[in-house]
Structures are given as C-alpha cells and as structure tokens.
Motif scaffolding. Structure first.
Motif, PDB file in Angstrom:
ATOM      1  N   ALA A 155       9.423   3.895  -6.070  1.00  0.00           N
ATOM      2  CA  ALA A 155      10.145   5.096  -6.523  1.00  0.00           C
ATOM      3  C   ALA A 155      10.325   5.072  -8.040  1.00  0.00           C
ATOM      4  O   ALA A 155      10.103   6.083  -8.718  1.00  0.00           O
ATOM      5  N   ALA A 156      10.695   3.904  -8.578  1.00  0.00           N
ATOM      6  CA  ALA A 156      10.959   3.801 -10.013  1.00  0.00           C
ATOM      7  C   ALA A 156       9.709   4.114 -10.837  1.00  0.00           C
ATOM      8  O   ALA A 156       9.772   4.844 -11.837  1.00  0.00           O
ATOM      9  N   PHE A 157       8.574   3.578 -10.419  1.00  0.00           N
ATOM     10  CA  PHE A 157       7.366   3.777 -11.229  1.00  0.00           C
ATOM     11  C   PHE A 157       6.724   5.141 -10.984  1.00  0.00           C
ATOM     12  O   PHE A 157       6.041   5.679 -11.846  1.00  0.00           O
ATOM     13  N   GLU A 158       6.956   5.706  -9.787  1.00  0.00           N
ATOM     14  CA  GLU A 158       6.478   7.081  -9.545  1.00  0.00           C
ATOM     15  C   GLU A 158       7.165   8.021 -10.530  1.00  0.00           C
ATOM     16  O   GLU A 158       6.534   8.864 -11.157  1.00  0.00           O
ATOM     17  N   GLU A 195       5.452   2.284   7.643  1.00  0.00           N
ATOM     18  CA  GLU A 195       6.556   3.206   7.358  1.00  0.00           C
ATOM     19  C   GLU A 195       5.963   4.536   6.916  1.00  0.00           C
ATOM     20  O   GLU A 195       5.515   4.665   5.775  1.00  0.00           O
ATOM     21  N   PRO A 196       5.950   5.523   7.813  1.00  0.00           N
ATOM     22  CA  PRO A 196       5.223   6.768   7.543  1.00  0.00           C
ATOM     23  C   PRO A 196       5.622   7.411   6.210  1.00  0.00           C
ATOM     24  O   PRO A 196       4.768   7.961   5.518  1.00  0.00           O
ATOM     25  N   ASP A 197       6.899   7.318   5.835  1.00  0.00           N
ATOM     26  CA  ASP A 197       7.325   7.944   4.590  1.00  0.00           C
ATOM     27  C   ASP A 197       6.801   7.223   3.360  1.00  0.00           C
ATOM     28  O   ASP A 197       6.785   7.776   2.268  1.00  0.00           O
ATOM     29  N   ARG A 206       2.474   6.421  -0.283  1.00  0.00           N
ATOM     30  CA  ARG A 206       2.953   6.155  -1.643  1.00  0.00           C
ATOM     31  C   ARG A 206       2.673   4.707  -2.033  1.00  0.00           C
ATOM     32  O   ARG A 206       2.300   4.429  -3.179  1.00  0.00           O
ATOM     33  N   ALA A 207       2.848   3.800  -1.081  1.00  0.00           N
ATOM     34  CA  ALA A 207       2.604   2.383  -1.372  1.00  0.00           C
ATOM     35  C   ALA A 207       1.139   2.148  -1.698  1.00  0.00           C
ATOM     36  O   ALA A 207       0.790   1.391  -2.602  1.00  0.00           O
ATOM     37  N   GLY A 238      -2.964   0.981  -5.861  1.00  0.00           N
ATOM     38  CA  GLY A 238      -4.188   1.287  -6.587  1.00  0.00           C
ATOM     39  C   GLY A 238      -4.009   1.322  -8.101  1.00  0.00           C
ATOM     40  O   GLY A 238      -4.979   1.198  -8.848  1.00  0.00           O
ATOM     41  N   ARG A 239      -2.759   1.481  -8.553  1.00  0.00           N
ATOM     42  CA  ARG A 239      -2.506   1.560  -9.998  1.00  0.00           C
ATOM     43  C   ARG A 239      -2.081   0.222 -10.600  1.00  0.00           C
ATOM     44  O   ARG A 239      -1.941   0.107 -11.823  1.00  0.00           O
TER      45      ARG A 239
END
Lengths: 436, 486
Positions: A243-246, A274-276, A280-281, A286-287
């Motif tokens: 969340a922080a880096f997004e 974890e579907p949510d 995002r993970a 990938g980054r």
C-alpha cells in the motif's frame, strides 16, 4: 500456493547433489544436517509420519536457509519456501519455551515497529558511545559475566549515531536529468546500524538520475518473520508495504539489502491466496529491484573518483542464491577507477550470519565465519565488500575476532565515495579504521 | 518390532555409544528416516545409524551389530541408484562420511591412499594441482565417495577409454563381517595370489566395509578437446557412435542425450545445448596436444557424414565445464519434467544400440509413459529414465512393467543388467535372467566365505524374490506405494 506450501518437496529426487554445497553439512557430515535430509524430514512433518516436533526443530533449526542448495539443485527444488513452511508449522506445534517466547515477542512486537526497534538501538548506541562498552571489553569486568553474555556482547554491531537513526522520508531530487522514480526501502536494522550506507545508496541513485521517494508508511519487509515461520506477521507487513509504495507511484522499488529484496520479491507468493491482494502483490513484486540489479539494468553512469583499493566481494546468500544476482555487484565495483577486485574461492558460501542464526546457533555460526574470514583474508584485501547488513555485521565481527583492520563496506559505500569525489585522497593507508 | 528385537537394538545403541560417543550414534525416528534412502526409489529405515571416525571404530560397530545378530550396511554419500545402501532388513547403517581424509599421495609410484568417505572429485582435484588425476568419474563425482565407488565398481563417462573403478583400485583395507581387519591387494599392480581386491570391488557391501582404498593415479592428459554434435534424428547419432569406434578412434568419453533431456538440462545449466535437437553426442578426446586437432577433424567429418547438423568444439575450459555440467546434472534436471524417475542401467552391444533404443521407445508407447535417454553411448551403457508421478498408482504400475520389458530387451540383445550402478535392490530379482542357478550358487559361496552369517548388507545382489508388496510392508505403513518402490 501460499504458505505453508510443501509441494516443492515432491520435486526432490534425493540425488544428493546439494550435499557438497551445504555449509552445515560440511561442518556436521550427517544427513539430518544436509538439504536432502532436511527435505525428507520436512516431508515427514508434512505427511504426519514424523511427530517428534522438538527433535525435528533441533535438526531443521540448524539450517541457515542460505539456499546454496537451490543454486546446486538440478531439480529446481524451492528449498527456501520449504524450510519457511516447516518453521511455520513447527511454531504452531512446539511447546512454548522462554527462548521461543522471547523470539516471538521480538518478531511480533519489536521488529514490525520502527520506533520500538529504534528505542532498542538507541540503548545499544548509548552503551557503545558512553564508554560502557569499552569498560566492559577492556577491563576485567567481563570476567564477572557468564561466557554466553560476553560472547553475545562481542557480536553486537556498532549502531549509527542517534542523529542518523530517524529514517528519512519524503522525496530527494536526482542530480542531473531525471531517468526515473524509485521507491527506496530504508529497512529496519539498516537505518539503525548502517545509516550512512543508506545515505550513500540514495546518493548513488541520485547520481544516476533517479528521484528517490521514501514513503512515510513503509515498514520492515518481513524477511525475518518469513524466514522464521511467522507467516501472519510477514503478510501484514507485506500488505502495509504494498500500500505504501503504491501510494508513492514509483517505477521501481529498490533495496540495498539482499535479504529484504529476496522477501519483497516473494510477496506475490506470500499473498497469492488473498483475492484483494494477490494482483497487487504480483504487480509490486514485478517492480522490486536490488540496487545493484537496477543500476546495471539502467546502465550505470560511470563514477570518476579514484579509489586505490584492493577489494574482495562476498556474495550475500539472498542475493546470489535467493535472487541469482552475482555479476552485477562485481560489475559495479569494477566500474570504480583504481579499484582492484579480488575473487575469493568461496564468495558464494554463507558467512554464518543468516538473520538471527548467529545468535541462536553461535557455535555453528562461528565455525562457518572462521572459514569465511580465512578465505576472504587470503586475498589480502583492503576492504571486504558485501551488499546486506547482516553479512556486514557478521564480517565486521569476523575481522574483530581475527584482530584484522580490514574494513567491511557495502557496494554503495564505495560507489558513493567515488561519485562524491572523496576518493581523491583515499588510498590504502587512509582506509584503516575509517568508519564506513 | 518384537520385544526381543527392541532389546537387541537397545543393546546395540548402548555399545555403540560406549565406543563412538553419543554424538555419532542416531536412533530417533527422524534420524532413522534420514538414513532410509539413497538416490534410488527404495526406502527402508535402519534401526540405528552410526558415524565412526576410524577403522577401529568401524570394526567395533560391525562387531556390535553382529553380536546382536543385526545386519549392517555401509553408506557413503547415499548417491547410489540401485538401493545398495538402503537398509532393507533394518539393523545398523554405518555412515562413512567422517572418514574423509586423503592419507597419502605417491606420485612416483602412482597411487593414493584414501579413506572411504573421500569424495571422488576431491581426490581428483587434489591430484589435479600436481598434474595427475583419478580416472573414474561417475556423474555424481562431486558428491559420491570412493568407498561407494569401490562397492559398486562405478563407471563414468571417461570409463570408455580408461576402464571402470576395478581397473583403478590397487588394494583395500577391509573390515570383514566378523569385525576383523585385513588388507587385500597391495600398493602396486599384480600382487601374488588370488586377486581378492578384484573380488571385493563391486561386492556392494556384502563382503565387508572398505576403510582404506589404494587408488591408482595417472598423469593428466596434456590436452583435451570437447565437442557437441547435434542431430535431427536419434538414428544418425547412434550411427555416428559406431562410425567413430569403427574408425579406430577411442574417445575419452562418448555420451548421448536425447531431446527431452537436452531441454531439461538447458533450462538448468544454460550451457548452450541445442533445444531443438533430437539427440546430441558429447565427445571428448584427450592425449598429446599435437594429435588432438586431427582427431577432432576426423570425428567432425564422421559425424557430419552421418547427418550431424552441427559440431561445436568447446572454445574454452569454462565452456567445456558447462557442457559437462549439463551432462552430469542430467539426472536431477529430469525432475523438471516429472516428480520421479525410474532409472535403468542396462548395457547392450554398441551395434545393437539403435534396436534397443527402438524397443525402449516401443515400451514407452505401449505403456503410455515418457521415457528419456541419457547414456554412455561409447560403451553401450544405456540409462533410460522412465518418468512418473508416484501419486498416480496406475502410472506407477505401468512403469514397473515397462522397466522389466526394457531390461529383457537389453538382455535379449546380448547385453546385461547393469553397467555401473550396481545390482543392489533394484536388479537383484533379475539376476537369474543372466546367470544360471549354478552361477549364482558359485557366487553365493564366495560371498559366504566372507560373510557366513549373512549380515553384511543382506537381501542385495542375489535374487530375494521379495516382490514390491513385501518391501513396502517393511515397517512403513501409511505412505503411497509409489513413494516406496515401483
């Protein structure tokens, strides 16, 4: 599949080709101290065939989780996630002891909280800077303490000055034309005991045209938790960091710590149920780049400051085995004018630090460290270079034990010195005793 | 376990701990499990494991086991692929990993004396620094021990030119099954009397335990060239093998790998193997530098004349090492295709290579199995690997049937059961395909001369007529059959 995941054990054909690459098997030549043996024990744990949990823990905790066996394995068995899974299951099944309670307390209530960890570090710094440490080390006082206390005290890494401990936050401008935007993981221990290396790393990124973004809400990466089987804690930290880096909107997430990088790259697996979070993970993973990896990938802007040093590079396990990054740090070091890079015979062997292993298995850790120092020092280096805080502390301790004045620094320390032009007056004699 | 047996085990543990110290004696569940396997599919737990640190301790361990009437099995690195060190009858496993010193290297008289736990490659590297070498080089040489090589009369790619382990062992110090210590052979070739070293080498632990090994050493070749020839058809590769040998060239090594193996290996090592080839030959020649280029050219033209698409010569030692790393890591790399493999070790006359390979392909088709091949083509030593998933009981059954058909095809072609891996548990029930009852009886008498009580690695080598079900029942209930045996 998320943790615990024992499916990789199916890939082991028990060929034994991992045996000669295992640091603990080299010290204790029996099967239970080898990767193949551990996989069989883990299989036994997973199938319920073995239920002597204390005994299993005794054998499995001897593993450094250095993952040298993964590099040697022709069948591509993912040993790292096997041993992490086994530790997670054992954590649930073992009867709590004082040592385990203490470990769990630190994992759950200290490491994830930068301020609490900083308080511990500040106490250590006060002890070191006040002269108490000198008093302890140089007077007969130490004779009054149990040997184990003296031993642990001698391993204590030198903390950063108090003023450098608060992790920097915000954004740092690139020097020159901007080539991209990187989120920088300040880490937990790194900022407290190697703050100047963090500063050097950010400088190197800026010298390479990168804007350095330091999200306020970033946390410990969870490597220690994952490696020691504290899976829920590792997941919580992963979610917080994602969340922080997004939020920071960066092109890459960069770390100068091999152990953290390896774990950040495993967030995808950690959260894949974890579907949510799974998507995002995966995008986050990938980054992620190790700092050596990113600089080579982007093309290093060659530094010009001269460093007339003979250096030897020691591969952190979580870089060479965990992320298969071996050439990049060497390539960066060779780019420094005047620097001569020596190659140790066993650079890709573990130094025995292995997270908290040096504290939990000091005897084995020291045996491994002894071999490591002999190997590194035989190359007659002015500096030993590595790319992970745990390894740096361990190697510094090794140098102290050997009574050797060799410095132990991070690749970024040297690159930054070269960029900053400080290298001009830095020759072999000037390096001795200089803090890195 | 019945109470009297439990008592015997307890007494064995006590006497071993008295001699070796508790540190080197293991008998807890998880420790027994950790000594229940080698690189084969066989599994059986010992009652006790010990790691002696000297010949005297090995002898004491053997005496302690025999005193309790319990069998004993020697174990090196556990890399065997015929189950030779799996303690199928329980009892004591004597691990030799601590006996890992090179005791003596005599360059002038060309021998080295080593303890049995010395790793094959460790000896070769120690000699290499001085321009010498130890020739036999099993693919597992960076792990497998010389004691295990002696027990199995191991081979390796370079045995084509130099012969197998038996040709390189001058003598052994042996703890006999009664716990006495004796020396067989000498430090020079052709000692007087019976060739008891020759009897002992390849006896698979049934005649005692070697505690010192006198290895013959040789000068390293002045030069070496390694080539990789790739083919679109397996037949062309096989024809090239025969052509090279027929032309009077004896390469140091002549190895073949088929398409699926090439692809698995390439994924593991990235040695530059051609992933679209149906077969490759890895060919090595060595000797005086001057003659080598000529040999390379002859081999190249022989291969090309028989359809080789490309013949690549390794341009550097690093490239050569990578090519070999691919070959030597092939078995493990196969696990990237399916979880387990059942490996055979049949030998066929070189001229029958192609027809046996066809028989193998037929068996694969008939039983709906994937079979891949990597082998010592130069001496007709096949290593078909039948791939399977032990979770699939039906497939596992078909693997067993196909394996037997393949071995029958090898024997029918005038070949034999094993080139280098030993008989162990995997081929013992096939011994009477090759030997008459009289042959086997004669061998049994030799064995009994060494081990009248039958406690040295029992149920190995000779037909045990045990069948899969019985093996599975050896105290390992609850696990899928495929994990145990096929």
């Amino acid at each position: 599949m998320a943790y615990p995941d024992f499916t990789p054990a199916r890939d082991c054909v028990s060929c034994g080709l991992c045996l000669p690459h295992c640091p603990t098997y080299r010290e204790r030549p029996f099967e239970m101290a080898s990767p193949r043996g551990r996989i069989q024990l883990i299989k036994g744990l997973a199938t319920g065939e073995l239920t002597g949990y204390e005994a299993l823990d005794e054998h499995l905790s001897l593993c450094l989780a250095c993952r040298a066996c993964e590099s040697a394995c022709p069948s591509a068995v993912k040993f790292g996630s096997l041993i992490e899974s086994a530790r997670a299951v054992l954590n649930d099944r073992l009867a709590p002891s004082w040592g385990r309670r203490l470990g769990a307390f630190f994992m759950r209530h200290v490491f994830p909280h930068q301020r609490r960890l900083a308080a511990v570090a500040a106490l250590m710094r006060a002890y070191q800077a006040s002269g108490l440490q000198r008093l302890f080390r140089e007077t007969p006082l130490r004779g009054c303490f149990p040997e184990r206390i003296v031993e642990l005290e001698s391993m204590m890494p030198e903390m950063s000055p108090l003023g450098e401990m608060p992790a920097p936050r915000g954004e740092l401008e690139p020097y020159g034309v901007e080539r991209g935007r990187v989120g920088f993981l300040t880490g937990c221990v790194m900022q407290l005991a190697m703050a100047s290396t963090n500063a050097a790393s950010m400088d190197v990124l800026r010298f390479n045209g990168l804007r350095v973004v330091l999200p306020r809400e970033q946390r410990c990466c969870g490597a220690l938790h994952l490696h020691n089987g504290f899976i829920p804690e590792a997941r919580a930290l992963a979610r917080a960091n994602i969340a922080a880096f997004e939020e920071a909107g960066v092109d890459w997430i960069v770390t100068n710590q091999a152990g953290c990088g390896s774990t950040l790259k495993e967030y995808g697996k950690l959260l894949d149920d974890e579907p949510d979070w799974a998507g995002r993970a995966e995008a986050f993973r990938g980054r992620v780049r190790d700092i050596n990896e990113l600089l080579v990938e982007l093309g290093l802007r060659p530094p010009s400051g001269r460093l007339a040093l003979r250096a030897v590079y020691d591969d952190p396990c979580h870089l060479v085995h965990g992320q298969k990054i071996k050439a990049q740090p060497r390539q960066l070091l060779r780019a420094i004018p005047g620097l001569e890079l020596a190659e140790a015979r066993e650079a890709d062997w573990c130094c025995g630090s292995a997270g908290i292993y040096n504290v939990t298995h000091t005897e084995m850790s020291l045996a491994i460290l002894q071999r490591k120092m002999d190997d590194l020092l035989s190359t007659r280096p002015d500096v030993i270079v590595t790319s992970n805080p745990g390894c740096a502390f361990q190697l510094r301790y090794g140098a102290r034990r050997a009574g050797h004045a060799v410095q132990v620094v991070h690749v970024m320390d040297l690159l930054a010195r070269s960029y900053r032009g400080e290298g001009a007056g830095l020759d072999r004699s000037a390096t001795k005793g200089e803090p890195s | 376990m019945s109470p009297p047996a439990a008592d015997r085990v307890r007494r064995l543990v006590e006497s071993l701990e008295g001699v070796l110290g508790k540190r080197w004696v293991f008998h807890r569940d998880e420790e027994r499990l950790a000594y229940s396997y080698d690189a084969s599919l066989a599994r059986a737990r010992p009652d006790v494991v010990c790691l002696p640190g000297s010949t005297a301790e090995v002898a004491a361990a053997v005496r302690a086991a025999v005193r309790e009437g319990l069998p004993f099995v020697a174990r090196g690195a556990g890399t065997g692929i015929a189950g030779g060190s799996v303690p199928v009858a329980g009892g004591l496993v004597i691990g030799l990993a601590r006996l890992n010193r090179i005791l003596e290297i005599d360059l002038a008289d060309r021998y080295a004396v080593v303890e049995p736990g010395v790793v094959n490659l460790t000896l070769d590297q120690a000699l290499g620094q001085q321009g010498y070498c130890y020739r036999p080089d099993p693919s597992s040489q960076k792990v497998c021990t010389l004691g295990g090589n002696v027990a199995n009369n191991s081979g390796g790619p370079h045995c084509l030119a130099y012969g197998v382990t038996a040709n390189h062992i001058l003598g052994v110090e042996v703890v006999l099954p009664d716990g006495s210590v004796t020396e067989l052979g000498a430090r020079h070739v052709d000692p007087l009397g019976y060739d008891l070293t020759g009897v002992f080498v390849g006896s698979e632990g049934t005649m005692g335990i070697a505690t010192k090994v006198v290895c013959r050493i040789a000068r390293s070749a002045e030069g070496v060239r390694t080539m990789l020839a790739s083919y679109a058809r397996m037949e062309d590769a096989a024809a090239s093998v025969s052509a090279i040998i027929a032309a009077g060239i004896v390469p140091a090594a002549l190895e073949m790998m088929d398409g699926p193996i090439i692809r698995a290996v390439e994924e593991f090592i990235g040695a530059g193997y051609p992933v679209d080839a149906a077969a490759v030959l890895l060919i090595e020649v060595e000797g005086l530098s001057e003659g080598l280029d000529g040999a390379v050219r002859s081999i190249e033209s022989l291969c090309k004349a028989r359809g080789a698409r490309q013949v690549r010569v390794a341009g550097s030692e690093a490239e050569r090492q990578r090519l070999w790393a691919g070959r030597k890591g092939a078995l493990g790399a196969v696990a990237r295709l399916k979880p387990r493999y059942y490996l055979h070790d049949g030998v066929v006359p070189r001229t029958r290579l192609l027809s046996v390979l066809q028989a193998i392909a037929d068996a694969a088709a008939r039983h709906r199995l994937t079979i891949v091949n990597v082998f010592h083509a130069g001496d007709g030593n096949l290593h078909p690997l039948i791939l399977f998933d032990p979770a699939d009981a039906d497939e596992t059954h078909r693997v067993h049937v196909a394996g037997e058909e393949i071995m029958r095809a090898c024997v029918a072609s005038g070949g034999t059961l094993s080139g280098e891996h030993g008989i162990g548990l995997e081929k013992n029930d096939m011994m009477d395909w090759v030997y008459s009852p009289e042959d086997l009886e004669a061998m049994q008498r030799v064995r009994s001369a060494f081990d009248p009580e039958g406690l040295a690695n029992p149920q190995k080598v000779f037909p045990a007529r045990r069948g899969c079900a019985e093996l599975r029942a050896d105290g390992h209930g609850g696990r899928p059959a495929g994990e145990m045996w096929i």
